[in-house]
Design a protein around this motif. Structure first.
Motif, PDB file in Angstrom:
ATOM      1  N   GLY A   1     -13.234 -30.975   5.718  1.00 31.36           N
ATOM      2  CA  GLY A   1     -14.550 -30.478   5.345  1.00 31.36           C
ATOM      3  C   GLY A   1     -14.929 -29.150   5.955  1.00 31.36           C
ATOM      4  N   ARG A   2     -14.084 -28.574   6.789  1.00 33.72           N
ATOM      5  CA  ARG A   2     -14.373 -27.277   7.408  1.00 33.72           C
ATOM      6  C   ARG A   2     -13.761 -26.166   6.586  1.00 33.72           C
ATOM      7  NH1 ARG A   2     -12.892 -26.637  13.397  1.00 33.72           N
ATOM      8  NH2 ARG A   2     -13.861 -24.659  12.892  1.00 33.72           N
ATOM      9  N   ASP A   3     -14.269 -24.985   6.794  1.00 35.19           N
ATOM     10  CA  ASP A   3     -13.635 -23.822   6.187  1.00 35.19           C
ATOM     11  C   ASP A   3     -12.227 -23.696   6.761  1.00 35.19           C
ATOM     12  OD1 ASP A   3     -15.880 -23.189   4.760  1.00 35.19           O
ATOM     13  OD2 ASP A   3     -16.608 -21.718   6.211  1.00 35.19           O
ATOM     14  N   ILE A   4     -11.322 -23.303   5.915  1.00 36.08           N
ATOM     15  CA  ILE A   4      -9.955 -23.080   6.359  1.00 36.08           C
ATOM     16  C   ILE A   4      -9.511 -21.735   5.810  1.00 36.08           C
ATOM     17  CG2 ILE A   4      -8.878 -24.318   4.445  1.00 36.08           C
ATOM     18  CD1 ILE A   4      -6.854 -25.399   6.551  1.00 36.08           C
ATOM     19  N   ASN A   5      -8.708 -21.057   6.585  1.00 35.64           N
ATOM     20  CA  ASN A   5      -8.268 -19.713   6.226  1.00 35.64           C
ATOM     21  C   ASN A   5      -6.756 -19.633   6.247  1.00 35.64           C
ATOM     22  OD1 ASN A   5     -11.010 -18.232   6.507  1.00 35.64           O
ATOM     23  ND2 ASN A   5     -10.816 -19.419   8.365  1.00 35.64           N
ATOM     24  N   ALA A   6      -6.236 -18.751   5.445  1.00 34.61           N
ATOM     25  CA  ALA A   6      -4.817 -18.402   5.514  1.00 34.61           C
ATOM     26  C   ALA A   6      -4.755 -17.001   6.101  1.00 34.61           C
ATOM     27  CB  ALA A   6      -4.192 -18.410   4.131  1.00 34.61           C
ATOM     28  N   VAL A   7      -3.852 -16.802   7.041  1.00 35.72           N
ATOM     29  CA  VAL A   7      -3.664 -15.493   7.647  1.00 35.72           C
ATOM     30  C   VAL A   7      -2.218 -15.073   7.446  1.00 35.72           C
ATOM     31  CG1 VAL A   7      -3.718 -14.146   9.771  1.00 35.72           C
ATOM     32  CG2 VAL A   7      -5.463 -15.874   9.353  1.00 35.72           C
ATOM     33  N   PHE A   8      -2.042 -13.932   6.806  1.00 33.08           N
ATOM     34  CA  PHE A   8      -0.729 -13.327   6.632  1.00 33.08           C
ATOM     35  C   PHE A   8      -0.606 -12.220   7.670  1.00 33.08           C
ATOM     36  CE2 PHE A   8      -1.705 -15.127   2.546  1.00 33.08           C
ATOM     37  CZ  PHE A   8      -0.491 -15.563   2.040  1.00 33.08           C
ATOM     38  N   ASN A   9       0.547 -12.122   8.309  1.00 31.46           N
ATOM     39  CA  ASN A   9       0.801 -11.088   9.309  1.00 31.46           C
ATOM     40  C   ASN A   9       2.034 -10.308   8.882  1.00 31.46           C
ATOM     41  OD1 ASN A   9       0.960  -9.524  11.612  1.00 31.46           O
ATOM     42  ND2 ASN A   9       1.762 -11.158  12.895  1.00 31.46           N
ATOM     43  N   VAL A  10       1.862  -9.003   8.689  1.00 32.17           N
ATOM     44  CA  VAL A  10       2.999  -8.157   8.348  1.00 32.17           C
ATOM     45  C   VAL A  10       3.753  -7.892   9.650  1.00 32.17           C
ATOM     46  CG1 VAL A  10       3.746  -5.945   7.382  1.00 32.17           C
ATOM     47  CG2 VAL A  10       1.755  -7.128   6.419  1.00 32.17           C
ATOM     48  N   THR A  11       4.932  -8.485   9.801  1.00 35.47           N
ATOM     49  CA  THR A  11       5.708  -8.335  11.034  1.00 35.47           C
ATOM     50  C   THR A  11       6.659  -7.150  10.973  1.00 35.47           C
ATOM     51  OG1 THR A  11       7.297  -9.969  10.235  1.00 35.47           O
ATOM     52  CG2 THR A  11       5.520 -10.764  11.672  1.00 35.47           C
ATOM     53  N   THR A  12       7.110  -6.795   9.786  1.00 37.31           N
ATOM     54  CA  THR A  12       7.887  -5.572   9.551  1.00 37.31           C
ATOM     55  C   THR A  12       7.201  -4.845   8.412  1.00 37.31           C
ATOM     56  OG1 THR A  12       9.958  -6.678  10.172  1.00 37.31           O
ATOM     57  CG2 THR A  12      10.147  -4.619   8.925  1.00 37.31           C
ATOM     58  N   ALA A  13       6.849  -3.588   8.643  1.00 42.89           N
ATOM     59  CA  ALA A  13       6.103  -2.822   7.642  1.00 42.89           C
ATOM     60  C   ALA A  13       6.803  -2.821   6.292  1.00 42.89           C
ATOM     61  CB  ALA A  13       5.928  -1.388   8.119  1.00 42.89           C
ATOM     62  N   LEU A  14       6.027  -2.974   5.238  1.00 40.31           N
ATOM     63  CA  LEU A  14       6.590  -2.840   3.902  1.00 40.31           C
ATOM     64  C   LEU A  14       6.829  -1.360   3.641  1.00 40.31           C
ATOM     65  CD1 LEU A  14       5.305  -5.747   3.770  1.00 40.31           C
ATOM     66  CD2 LEU A  14       5.137  -5.334   1.332  1.00 40.31           C
ATOM     67  N   ALA A  15       7.978  -1.042   3.082  1.00 43.91           N
ATOM     68  CA  ALA A  15       8.337   0.343   2.797  1.00 43.91           C
ATOM     69  C   ALA A  15       8.840   0.439   1.367  1.00 43.91           C
ATOM     70  CB  ALA A  15       9.416   0.813   3.773  1.00 43.91           C
ATOM     71  N   GLY A  16       8.593   1.586   0.739  1.00 45.85           N
ATOM     72  CA  GLY A  16       8.967   1.745  -0.656  1.00 45.85           C
ATOM     73  C   GLY A  16       8.038   0.898  -1.507  1.00 45.85           C
ATOM     74  N   GLY A  17       8.403   0.660  -2.720  1.00 42.76           N
ATOM     75  CA  GLY A  17       7.602  -0.198  -3.587  1.00 42.76           C
ATOM     76  C   GLY A  17       6.212   0.354  -3.833  1.00 42.76           C
ATOM     77  N   THR A  18       5.420  -0.410  -4.552  1.00 42.23           N
ATOM     78  CA  THR A  18       4.087   0.022  -4.942  1.00 42.23           C
ATOM     79  C   THR A  18       3.001  -0.749  -4.199  1.00 42.23           C
ATOM     80  OG1 THR A  18       4.974   0.472  -7.132  1.00 42.23           O
ATOM     81  CG2 THR A  18       2.583   0.417  -6.933  1.00 42.23           C
ATOM     82  N   ASN A  19       3.055  -2.089  -4.280  1.00 44.43           N
ATOM     83  CA  ASN A  19       2.014  -2.903  -3.661  1.00 44.43           C
ATOM     84  C   ASN A  19       2.503  -4.329  -3.466  1.00 44.43           C
ATOM     85  OD1 ASN A  19       1.523  -4.433  -6.132  1.00 44.43           O
ATOM     86  ND2 ASN A  19       0.506  -2.595  -6.889  1.00 44.43           N
ATOM     87  N   ALA A  20       1.627  -5.137  -2.873  1.00 38.95           N
ATOM     88  CA  ALA A  20       1.913  -6.558  -2.674  1.00 38.95           C
ATOM     89  C   ALA A  20       0.626  -7.347  -2.821  1.00 38.95           C
ATOM     90  CB  ALA A  20       2.527  -6.809  -1.302  1.00 38.95           C
ATOM     91  N   THR A  21       0.746  -8.545  -3.357  1.00 32.79           N
ATOM     92  CA  THR A  21      -0.366  -9.490  -3.481  1.00 32.79           C
ATOM     93  C   THR A  21      -0.022 -10.711  -2.651  1.00 32.79           C
ATOM     94  OG1 THR A  21      -0.838  -8.710  -5.717  1.00 32.79           O
ATOM     95  CG2 THR A  21      -1.718 -10.863  -5.113  1.00 32.79           C
ATOM     96  N   PHE A  22      -0.965 -11.170  -1.846  1.00 34.24           N
ATOM     97  CA  PHE A  22      -0.752 -12.309  -0.962  1.00 34.24           C
ATOM     98  C   PHE A  22      -1.497 -13.502  -1.539  1.00 34.24           C
ATOM     99  CE2 PHE A  22      -0.254  -8.407   1.253  1.00 34.24           C
ATOM    100  CZ  PHE A  22       0.813  -8.612   2.107  1.00 34.24           C
ATOM    101  N   ARG A  23      -0.816 -14.660  -1.586  1.00 38.23           N
ATOM    102  CA  ARG A  23      -1.472 -15.813  -2.207  1.00 38.23           C
ATOM    103  C   ARG A  23      -1.049 -17.120  -1.558  1.00 38.23           C
ATOM    104  NH1 ARG A  23       1.354 -15.808  -8.231  1.00 38.23           N
ATOM    105  NH2 ARG A  23       3.280 -16.823  -7.607  1.00 38.23           N
ATOM    106  N   ILE A  24      -1.962 -18.086  -1.657  1.00 39.71           N
ATOM    107  CA  ILE A  24      -1.698 -19.464  -1.239  1.00 39.71           C
ATOM    108  C   ILE A  24      -1.607 -20.278  -2.514  1.00 39.71           C
ATOM    109  CG2 ILE A  24      -2.561 -21.478   0.016  1.00 39.71           C
ATOM    110  CD1 ILE A  24      -1.632 -19.193   1.833  1.00 39.71           C
TER     111      ILE A  24
END
Length: 153
Positions: free
Chosen positions: A46-69
């Protein structure tokens, strides 16, 4: 962050192309056996719950990223149902140490008929580097807020 080792999704592994990258682990919301059946766990109670993503190695190249649960009937996260998602975030904004937080609706988790919860990163463009970890947490504390010596409230 309040973090339980059982609410850690682990890492995506190297991000090197346009693809959907799932974190290594999933959370089984039916892990308790009751009699001959299983019982859903209300991991947020019944409590709020969060997802936390941590970029541990920088993304390089490419265009973008979408994070999802996502939730799925399979622990491989096939045919996932997205329960929370960011919009596309430009690769330039995804340096090492970047934290991305998503607020989850605990009702979606507790009432879903799907068994597994997982974390995914969906990338666009050809990346040459990147790695992301994810966790479910109750409280977000990033440890980045500092106050001057002698600060009082």
């Amino acid at each position: 962050m309040i973090l339980d080792k059982n609410l850690t999704f682990g890492a995506t592994g190297a991000i090197t192309s346009a693809a959907t990258y799932s974190c290594a682990d999933v959370i089984d919301v039916r892990s308790n056996t009751v009699g001959t059946g299983t019982q859903n766990n209300d991991i947020a109670e019944g409590r709020d719950i969060n997802a936390v993503f941590n970029v541990t190695t920088a993304l390089a190249g490419g265009t973008n990223a979408t994070f999802r649960i996502v939730m799925s009937a399979a622990d491989t996260l096939t045919n996932p149902v997205v329960i929370a998602s960011t919009g596309a975030i430009a690769t330039a904004d995804l340096g090492a140490g970047k934290l991305i937080a998503l607020k989850l609706d605990p009702g979606l988790i507790g009432q879903a008929s799907l068994r597994y919860i997982g974390a995914q990163v969906v990338t666009t463009g050809t990346h040459s580097a990147g790695n992301v970890t994810a966790q479910l947490v109750l409280d977000i504390q990033d440890g980045r807020r500092f106050y001057a010596s002698g600060f009082s409230v």
